[in-house]
Design an enzyme around this catalytic site. Structure first.
Site, PDB file in Angstrom:
ATOM      1  N   LYS A 261       0.841  -1.205   0.000  1.00 25.99           N
ATOM      2  CA  LYS A 261       0.000   0.000   0.000  1.00 25.99           C
ATOM      3  C   LYS A 261       0.876   1.256   0.000  1.00 25.99           C
ATOM      4  CE  LYS A 261      -3.386   2.480   2.944  1.00 25.99           C
ATOM      5  NZ  LYS A 261      -4.240   2.423   4.161  1.00 25.99           N
ATOM      6  N   LYS A 273     -10.500  12.277   8.645  1.00 27.99           N
ATOM      7  CA  LYS A 273      -9.991  11.826   9.948  1.00 27.99           C
ATOM      8  C   LYS A 273      -9.970  12.992  10.930  1.00 27.99           C
ATOM      9  CE  LYS A 273      -6.819   8.143   8.449  1.00 27.99           C
ATOM     10  NZ  LYS A 273      -7.494   7.039   9.148  1.00 27.99           N
ATOM     11  N   ASP A 344     -12.506   6.624   4.069  1.00 25.12           N
ATOM     12  CA  ASP A 344     -11.277   6.395   4.828  1.00 25.12           C
ATOM     13  C   ASP A 344     -10.842   4.921   4.756  1.00 25.12           C
ATOM     14  OD1 ASP A 344      -9.101   7.022   6.356  1.00 25.12           O
ATOM     15  OD2 ASP A 344     -10.194   7.181   8.258  1.00 25.12           O
ATOM     16  N   ARG A 348      -7.819  -0.638   1.006  1.00 21.11           N
ATOM     17  CA  ARG A 348      -8.322  -1.873   0.383  1.00 21.11           C
ATOM     18  C   ARG A 348      -8.760  -1.636  -1.056  1.00 21.11           C
ATOM     19  NH1 ARG A 348     -12.668  -2.548   5.082  1.00 21.11           N
ATOM     20  NH2 ARG A 348     -11.002  -1.432   6.164  1.00 21.11           N
TER      21      ARG A 348
HETATM   22  N1  BES Z   1      -4.432   4.091   7.000  1.00 19.94           N
HETATM   23  C1  BES Z   1      -5.566   3.794   7.788  1.00 19.94           C
HETATM   24  C2  BES Z   1      -5.279   2.756   8.866  1.00 19.94           C
HETATM   25  C3  BES Z   1      -4.509   3.216  10.067  1.00 19.94           C
HETATM   26  C4  BES Z   1      -5.168   3.769  11.145  1.00 19.94           C
HETATM   27  C5  BES Z   1      -3.159   3.021  10.139  1.00 19.94           C
HETATM   28  C6  BES Z   1      -4.453   4.146  12.262  1.00 19.94           C
HETATM   29  C7  BES Z   1      -2.462   3.396  11.249  1.00 19.94           C
HETATM   30  C8  BES Z   1      -3.107   3.968  12.331  1.00 19.94           C
HETATM   31  C9  BES Z   1      -6.682   3.241   6.922  1.00 19.94           C
HETATM   32  O1  BES Z   1      -6.749   3.751   5.644  1.00 19.94           O
HETATM   33  C10 BES Z   1      -7.964   3.582   7.603  1.00 19.94           C
HETATM   34  O2  BES Z   1      -8.248   4.732   7.710  1.00 19.94           O
HETATM   35  N2  BES Z   1      -8.687   2.582   8.067  1.00 19.94           N
HETATM   36  C11 BES Z   1      -9.905   2.789   8.759  1.00 19.94           C
HETATM   37  C12 BES Z   1     -10.909   1.789   8.242  1.00 19.94           C
HETATM   38  C13 BES Z   1     -12.306   2.027   8.712  1.00 19.94           C
HETATM   39  C14 BES Z   1     -12.835   3.293   8.105  1.00 19.94           C
HETATM   40  C15 BES Z   1     -13.154   0.852   8.317  1.00 19.94           C
HETATM   41  C16 BES Z   1      -9.655   2.587  10.249  1.00 19.94           C
HETATM   42  O3  BES Z   1      -8.901   1.686  10.621  1.00 19.94           O
HETATM   43  O4  BES Z   1     -10.180   3.382  11.016  1.00 19.94           O
HETATM   44 ZN    ZN Z   2      -4.989   4.480   4.884  1.00 22.06          ZN
HETATM   45 MN    MN Z   3      -7.873   5.566   5.600  1.00 23.21          MN
END
Ligand code: BES
Ligand code: ZN
Ligand code: MN
Length: 494
Positions: A261, A273, A344, A348
């Site tokens: 990624k 966020k 967010d 994926r």
């Molecule tokens: N890049 C983030 C995941 C992440 C979160 C990495 C915190 C490191 C620290 C990813 O793209 C993301 O935002 N995931 C969301 C998914 C959710 C919206 C289903 C998450 O984990 O909150």
């Molecule tokens: Zn991300």
């Molecule tokens: Mn994200």
């Protein structure tokens, strides 16, 4: 930068000579060098040094000792069973001493008298030294007079097992550099490391033997209908890239596909966020950095028994005027449709394109993707283990072993129909979020939909790519996780 020497420590001229000793049940640690042993006794008698793991002391040899170095640090290895990690950490402690003492040239006295494989010992000492001496000072003005230390040359001295030591040292150097290379990319801020920079880096790697590079830009991405990567890129002012690097032996050998990624900044998009800590989302490209640095290691080692292909889908995730909106439906490479309920959950989407495309185009014998994919993995495993999700028990064992050997431990989580069911959408083939329960697993279950029958493993490095377990050889900022595990896996490839 690292080499072996036959010169005895007494004859070797350098800034620093480093000794490693074990803690003993009673009394002071022993040492192969009599003069050094005397100093250890003094330090032990004063109560300053026991040889505990992570402990160190430094002395300044006088003429009577005939050591031609300004400083001699002695590093404790503890009394627990020795492991590869013991030596990696000791290497890290030694490198910190070297940086502090501004020592440019080091002699490492490999403690081959200890009951541990000399090759592993040398490998992990070298790795710890290289990883531990990492600094990211690119954007800091150099202080007049207060120049930071920099290690220019490391020599290993070992009275025994010269071949194993030389080989181990070389391997440790390569994997240490790999980890540092991941850190270099990851520590770059989002404005200065974009998809185009991934492409430029890949092109520079492609100059090495057996490597070739292909970069897909907007036109090709559209032609190939990569709606995941293009969708996430819609809100950005920077172009997206799908970067492909191929290592080809030219022989009839299995192909390993690595996907990382390469999200160069994750604002969350329209599903923005919270502001607190958002800066850390510049690290959202650590998976991409890890697979690319692994390719650099592969190019360095030139294995004969495996072809390796690496794909990094790259963009940032921004809430620009054309950005994806919650409820939008996009089409991933290969035709599956996805209802984007949270912008967010973008990783994926870009990985889906890369996986579907990579599996179809390269017909790999195994696929491994690395991604900072979910916050949920931090809740589940903390910052100490990478999440492993896979459809294959053999690949699972190999990865768990590689992670153990490299000091980057993994923990397997399950997959299954129940989890996949959480991704059912009312309007499209899938939705991109599976609800709050089992977030790491539903994210992996989403990816699983795009790998077909391929043998596949997903590493969720969101908890380990930064803020990883505190260790002497892991600096603040990006930990550089992943590349060394992949290299280890490839070294053990049968
Ligand atoms: N890049 C983030 C995941 C992440 C979160 C990495 C915190 C490191 C620290 C990813 O793209 C993301 O935002 N995931 C969301 C998914 C959710 C919206 C289903 C998450 O984990 O909150
Ligand atoms: Zn991300
Ligand atoms: Mn994200």
């Amino acid at each position: 930068m690292i080499s072996c020497t036959k010169k005895k420590p007494e004859q070797f001229v350098c800034d620093m000579i480093i000794y490693f000793v074990r803690q003993v049940e009673k009394g002071a640690p022993t040492c192969s060098h009599n003069g050094v042993k005397k100093q250890i006794d003094l330090a032990a008698n004063s109560g300053d040094f026991t040889g505990k793991e992570g402990q160190e002391f430094l002395f300044y040899p006088d003429d009577s000792m005939s050591l031609k170095a300004k400083r001699v640090p002695v590093v404790g290895l503890g009394k627990k069973d020795l492991s590869r990690e013991t030596f990696r950490k000791a290497g890290g402690v030694a490198s910190r001493q070297a940086l502090q003492g501004k020592a440019g040239t080091l002699l490492v006295v490999v403690p081959v008298e200890l009951a541990f494989q000399a090759g592993d010992m040398a490998e992990c000492l070298a790795e710890g030294l290289v990883l531990g001496s990492y600094q990211f000072l690119k954007y800091k003005k150099e202080d007049e007079g207060e120049k930071p230390g920099k290690i220019a040359k490391i020599s290993f001295y070992s009275p025994k097992h010269a071949t194993a030591v030389r080989r181990g040292m070389h391997q440790g150097l390569i994997s240490g550099r790999c980890g540092n290379q991941v850190r270099n990319m990851a520590n770059e801020p989002g404005n200065l490391w974009t998809a185009v920079d991934f492409a430029l880096y890949a092109k520079s790697l492609a100059l090495k033997p057996r490597l070739s590079c292909k970069v897909l830009g907007e036109k090709e991405l559209k032609r190939l209908k990569m709606g995941g990567l293009l969708g996430v890129n819609q809100g950005s002012s920077q172009p997206a890239r799908l970067v492909i690097l191929e290592y080809r032996t030219g022989k009839k050998v299995p192909t390993l596909l690595l996907v990382g990624k390469g999200l160069t900044f994750d604002s969350g998009g329209i599903s923005l966020k919270p502001g607190k800590g958002m800066d850390r989302m510049k690290y959202d490209m650590c998976g991409g950095a890890a697979v690319m640095a692994a390719m650099e290691g592969v190019a360095e080692e030139q294995p004969e028994n495996v072809d390796v292909v690496c794909i990094v889908p790259s963009t940032d995730n921004m809430p620009g005027p054309s950005a994806l909106k919650p409820g939008d439906v996009i089409t991933i490479y290969g035709g599956k449709t996805v209802e984007v309920l949270n912008t967010d959950a973008e990783g994926r989407l870009i990985l889906a394109d890369a996986l579907a495309y990579g599996v179809e185009k390269f017909k790999p014998d195994a696929v491994i993707d690395l991604a900072t994919l979910t916050g949920a993995v931090v809740v589940g495993l903390g910052h100490h283990r990478t999440g492993l999700l896979t459809n294959d028990d053999d690949l699972s064992s190999s990865l768990l072993a590689a992670g153990e050997r490299s000091g980057e431990p993994l923990w397997r989580l399950p997959l299954g129909r129940e989890y996949t069911k959480q991704l059912e959408s009312n309007v499209a083939d899938l939705k991109n979020i599976g609800g709050p329960a089992g977030g790491t697993i539903t994210a992996a279950a989403f990816l699983e939909e795009f790998v077909g029958d391929a043998v596949w493993a997903h590493l969720d490095i969101a908890g380990t790519a930064w803020d990883f377990t505190e260790k002497s050889y892991v600096p603040k900022g990006a930990s550089g996780i992943g590349a060394r595990t992949l290299l280890e896996l490839i070294r053990a490839w049968k």
